[in-house]
Design a protein around this motif. Structure first.
Motif, PDB file in Angstrom:
ATOM      1  N   SER A  14       0.805  -1.219   0.000  1.00 54.40           N
ATOM      2  CA  SER A  14       0.000   0.000   0.000  1.00 54.40           C
ATOM      3  C   SER A  14       0.842   1.273   0.000  1.00 54.40           C
ATOM      4  N   ALA A  15       2.164   1.151   0.006  1.00 57.47           N
ATOM      5  CA  ALA A  15       3.013   2.345   0.016  1.00 57.47           C
ATOM      6  C   ALA A  15       2.891   3.106  -1.306  1.00 57.47           C
ATOM      7  N   PRO A  16       2.795   4.423  -1.250  1.00 60.50           N
ATOM      8  CA  PRO A  16       2.646   5.196  -2.497  1.00 60.50           C
ATOM      9  C   PRO A  16       3.931   5.284  -3.308  1.00 60.50           C
ATOM     10  N   TYR A  17       5.061   4.961  -2.680  1.00 64.41           N
ATOM     11  CA  TYR A  17       6.345   5.136  -3.376  1.00 64.41           C
ATOM     12  C   TYR A  17       7.306   4.039  -2.924  1.00 64.41           C
ATOM     13  N   VAL A  18       8.033   3.479  -3.876  1.00 69.20           N
ATOM     14  CA  VAL A  18       9.066   2.475  -3.577  1.00 69.20           C
ATOM     15  C   VAL A  18      10.410   3.090  -3.948  1.00 69.20           C
ATOM     16  N   PRO A  19      11.318   3.260  -2.972  1.00 69.10           N
ATOM     17  CA  PRO A  19      12.608   3.883  -3.276  1.00 69.10           C
ATOM     18  C   PRO A  19      13.572   2.903  -3.949  1.00 69.10           C
ATOM     19  N   ARG A  20      14.700   3.452  -4.337  1.00 72.53           N
ATOM     20  CA  ARG A  20      15.690   2.626  -5.025  1.00 72.53           C
ATOM     21  C   ARG A  20      16.370   1.639  -4.085  1.00 72.53           C
ATOM     22  N   ARG A  21      16.550   2.046  -2.819  1.00 71.63           N
ATOM     23  CA  ARG A  21      17.227   1.192  -1.858  1.00 71.63           C
ATOM     24  C   ARG A  21      16.383   1.031  -0.595  1.00 71.63           C
ATOM     25  N   VAL A  22      16.485  -0.155  -0.011  1.00 72.91           N
ATOM     26  CA  VAL A  22      15.825  -0.457   1.248  1.00 72.91           C
ATOM     27  C   VAL A  22      16.901  -0.979   2.199  1.00 72.91           C
ATOM     28  N   LEU A  23      17.168  -0.239   3.270  1.00 71.16           N
ATOM     29  CA  LEU A  23      18.215  -0.614   4.224  1.00 71.16           C
ATOM     30  C   LEU A  23      17.610  -1.412   5.366  1.00 71.16           C
ATOM     31  N   LEU A  24      18.238  -2.547   5.690  1.00 73.90           N
ATOM     32  CA  LEU A  24      17.703  -3.474   6.683  1.00 73.90           C
ATOM     33  C   LEU A  24      18.767  -3.832   7.714  1.00 73.90           C
ATOM     34  N   PRO A  25      18.332  -4.205   8.932  1.00 70.26           N
ATOM     35  CA  PRO A  25      19.301  -4.629   9.944  1.00 70.26           C
ATOM     36  C   PRO A  25      19.771  -6.064   9.755  1.00 70.26           C
ATOM     37  N   ILE A  26      18.985  -6.871   9.050  1.00 73.39           N
ATOM     38  CA  ILE A  26      19.320  -8.279   8.814  1.00 73.39           C
ATOM     39  C   ILE A  26      18.883  -8.658   7.402  1.00 73.39           C
ATOM     40  N   THR A  27      19.402  -9.787   6.921  1.00 72.53           N
ATOM     41  CA  THR A  27      18.954 -10.321   5.638  1.00 72.53           C
ATOM     42  C   THR A  27      17.638 -11.058   5.852  1.00 72.53           C
ATOM     43  N   VAL A  28      16.606 -10.665   5.134  1.00 73.99           N
ATOM     44  CA  VAL A  28      15.277 -11.239   5.334  1.00 73.99           C
ATOM     45  C   VAL A  28      15.110 -12.486   4.463  1.00 73.99           C
ATOM     46  N   GLU A  29      14.119 -13.287   4.837  1.00 76.44           N
ATOM     47  CA  GLU A  29      13.801 -14.470   4.035  1.00 76.44           C
ATOM     48  C   GLU A  29      13.302 -14.049   2.653  1.00 76.44           C
ATOM     49  N   ASP A  30      13.653 -14.839   1.650  1.00 75.60           N
ATOM     50  CA  ASP A  30      13.200 -14.606   0.281  1.00 75.60           C
ATOM     51  C   ASP A  30      13.564 -13.209  -0.218  1.00 75.60           C
ATOM     52  N   ALA A  31      14.735 -12.719   0.169  1.00 74.91           N
ATOM     53  CA  ALA A  31      15.136 -11.376  -0.247  1.00 74.91           C
ATOM     54  C   ALA A  31      15.135 -11.205  -1.768  1.00 74.91           C
ATOM     55  N   PRO A  32      15.638 -12.165  -2.564  1.00 78.41           N
ATOM     56  CA  PRO A  32      15.597 -11.982  -4.024  1.00 78.41           C
ATOM     57  C   PRO A  32      14.169 -11.860  -4.567  1.00 78.41           C
ATOM     58  N   VAL A  33      13.253 -12.625  -3.985  1.00 81.02           N
ATOM     59  CA  VAL A  33      11.862 -12.554  -4.434  1.00 81.02           C
ATOM     60  C   VAL A  33      11.267 -11.196  -4.096  1.00 81.02           C
ATOM     61  N   ILE A  34      11.546 -10.713  -2.888  1.00 81.27           N
ATOM     62  CA  ILE A  34      11.028  -9.399  -2.490  1.00 81.27           C
ATOM     63  C   ILE A  34      11.616  -8.305  -3.374  1.00 81.27           C
ATOM     64  N   GLU A  35      12.909  -8.398  -3.662  1.00 75.91           N
ATOM     65  CA  GLU A  35      13.518  -7.412  -4.561  1.00 75.91           C
ATOM     66  C   GLU A  35      12.828  -7.398  -5.918  1.00 75.91           C
ATOM     67  N   GLN A  36      12.513  -8.584  -6.434  1.00 72.65           N
ATOM     68  CA  GLN A  36      11.856  -8.668  -7.736  1.00 72.65           C
ATOM     69  C   GLN A  36      10.468  -8.035  -7.698  1.00 72.65           C
ATOM     70  N   VAL A  37       9.709  -8.327  -6.626  1.00 77.05           N
ATOM     71  CA  VAL A  37       8.364  -7.765  -6.499  1.00 77.05           C
ATOM     72  C   VAL A  37       8.428  -6.249  -6.405  1.00 77.05           C
ATOM     73  N   LEU A  38       9.345  -5.729  -5.588  1.00 75.53           N
ATOM     74  CA  LEU A  38       9.455  -4.281  -5.428  1.00 75.53           C
ATOM     75  C   LEU A  38       9.955  -3.621  -6.717  1.00 75.53           C
ATOM     76  N   SER A  39      10.857  -4.284  -7.414  1.00 71.20           N
ATOM     77  CA  SER A  39      11.352  -3.729  -8.682  1.00 71.20           C
ATOM     78  C   SER A  39      10.229  -3.624  -9.703  1.00 71.20           C
ATOM     79  N   GLU A  40       9.364  -4.646  -9.746  1.00 70.92           N
ATOM     80  CA  GLU A  40       8.229  -4.600 -10.663  1.00 70.92           C
ATOM     81  C   GLU A  40       7.277  -3.478 -10.279  1.00 70.92           C
TER      82      GLU A  40
END
Length: 392
Positions: free
Chosen positions: A72-98
């Motif tokens: 529901s976020a109105p904007y997706v930035p170029r980078r997302v900074l996290l404290p840990i590596t999350v599960e399914d990170a490549p899948v999430i990156e793909q979804v956010l990139s789309e």
């Protein structure tokens, strides 16, 4: 001190737009703080409280939240900074990139100002969690107030001490799952959460998926109130009238309340011999073990959605003889409540305890559904990859 510290990180040398996530946990609760960095400036932040995360690792909790947040976020930035590596990170990156239309990168910074940003967000999340917990515990009347406000707003016959909330998660109809979360007296009851693997709906049809979940939840009630085996083959037949609530609960206290809903399967193995994973995944609208926790009827059912989702849910509940249970839908866009046969939505005061409670309940159902959906989707991806290997 906090304002001074924040001014120290307001200016970021890297001018790339980024969101910064901090995570804090305590017992069954989790708190996430998000900082919004645009062109080198921290322009704002937001806090989110999560419930029912006691048995989930940090990687899964944060990964599920990120998926939910950017839906529901109105904007997706170029980078997302996290404290840990999350599960399914490549899948999430793909979804956010789309969603963004350009590449998005999830990063766990190791040095420099980006690490400081993540650490500060995590520190603030811990402080916010402690403050929210202290405020809530200090005022034991807030939960009671929330329930009373909700009862008044929805014209409920009694205080909604037990609230069940349902949500559906899928991507264009694939790996579809449903979730059920339970709040009792305003507290989450994770041991009574349930999840459902959608089996009887093909394609993108959230209404039919919600109906399947509710049928599986309330099917036993119909069996007990209409007679053993009654109408097993036609679960969608409309009931002539709504079943009396007291009669329903009395029947469910009987000796057969925890019995299996179906006979053993053709291979001689009945449902209570299946593995826990198989039982949790579910196997259709009727063909699964009846859960004894379903004996307790809710005082209020909430579905994630608006008027259409409420209508579909009511049809399913009415056909199973539980149409008298109060039902409401919480629409995400304007946080409005919809009820059956009322054309205009019910708008709760933005500062009310009732709104805070229903938002927590809805968000928890959404988080639980997304977590399960990601697991199902990941498993399906592994199976698909193995299909191409000869001999497997």
């Amino acid at each position: 001190i906090e304002r001074t510290t924040e001014r120290q990180v307001m200016e970021v040398r890297d001018r790339t737009d980024m969101d910064v996530f901090g995570l804090a946990r305590q017992e069954q609760e989790a708190y996430v703080q998000v900082w919004f960095v645009r062109r080198g400036n921290v322009i704002g932040r937001d806090n989110f409280q999560l419930d029912g995360t006691v048995d989930e690792p940090d990687e899964r909790v944060l990964g599920s939240f990120i998926e939910q947040f950017y839906e529901s976020a109105p904007y997706v930035p170029r980078r997302v900074l996290l404290p840990i590596t999350v599960e399914d990170a490549p899948v999430i990156e793909q979804v956010l990139s789309e969603r963004r239309g350009r590449p998005v990168r999830l990063m766990v910074p190791l040095r420099g100002e980006k690490v400081q940003l993540v650490q500060r967000a995590a520190t603030n999340a811990r402080e916010s969690l402690q403050q929210a917990r202290a405020r809530w515990l200090a005022d034991s009347g807030k939960k009671r107030q929330a329930l009373e406000q909700l009862q008044d707003a929805l014209s409920l016959p009694e205080l909604p001490c037990r609230i069940e909330c349902y949500d559906i998660s899928n991507i264009q109809g694939t790996s579809a799952v449903g979730s059920m979360v339970v709040f009792v007296d305003g507290h989450p009851k994770p041991n009574e959460y349930r999840r459902f693997r959608i089996k009887g709906v093909a394609g993108q049809n959230d209404f039919a998926m919600m109906q399947e979940v509710l049928k599986r939840r309330f099917w036993k009630v119909r069996r007990e109130t209409e007679g053993e085996g009654a109408n097993e083959g036609t679960p969608d037949r409309q009931a002539d009238h709504d079943t009396d609530r007291e009669a329903v609960q009395a029947a469910l206290r009987g000796p057969n309340a925890g019995a299996l809903m179906t006979a053993p399967t053709g291979n001689g193995r009945n449902e209570n011999r299946k593995s826990k994973a198989e039982r949790e995944a579910g196997s259709g609208a009727v063909d699964h073990e009846y859960d004894e926790s379903f004996q307790t009827m809710p005082d209020l059912v909430i579905v994630d959605g608006g008027k259409g989702q409420v209508s579909a849910a009511h049809d399913a509940m009415r056909n199973l003889g539980v149409g008298q249970i109060p039902l409401a839908g919480l629409a995400k866009r304007f946080e409005e409540l919809y009820v059956k046969d009322v054309s205009e939505p019910i708008v709760l005061d933005r500062t009310s305890q009732a709104l805070y409670l229903v938002q927590r309940v809805r968000d928890e159902a959404h988080r639980f559904a997304i977590t399960y959906h990601r697991g199902v989707r990941s498993k399906a991806g592994i199976q698909s990859a193995l299909d191409g290997i000869q001999g497997i």
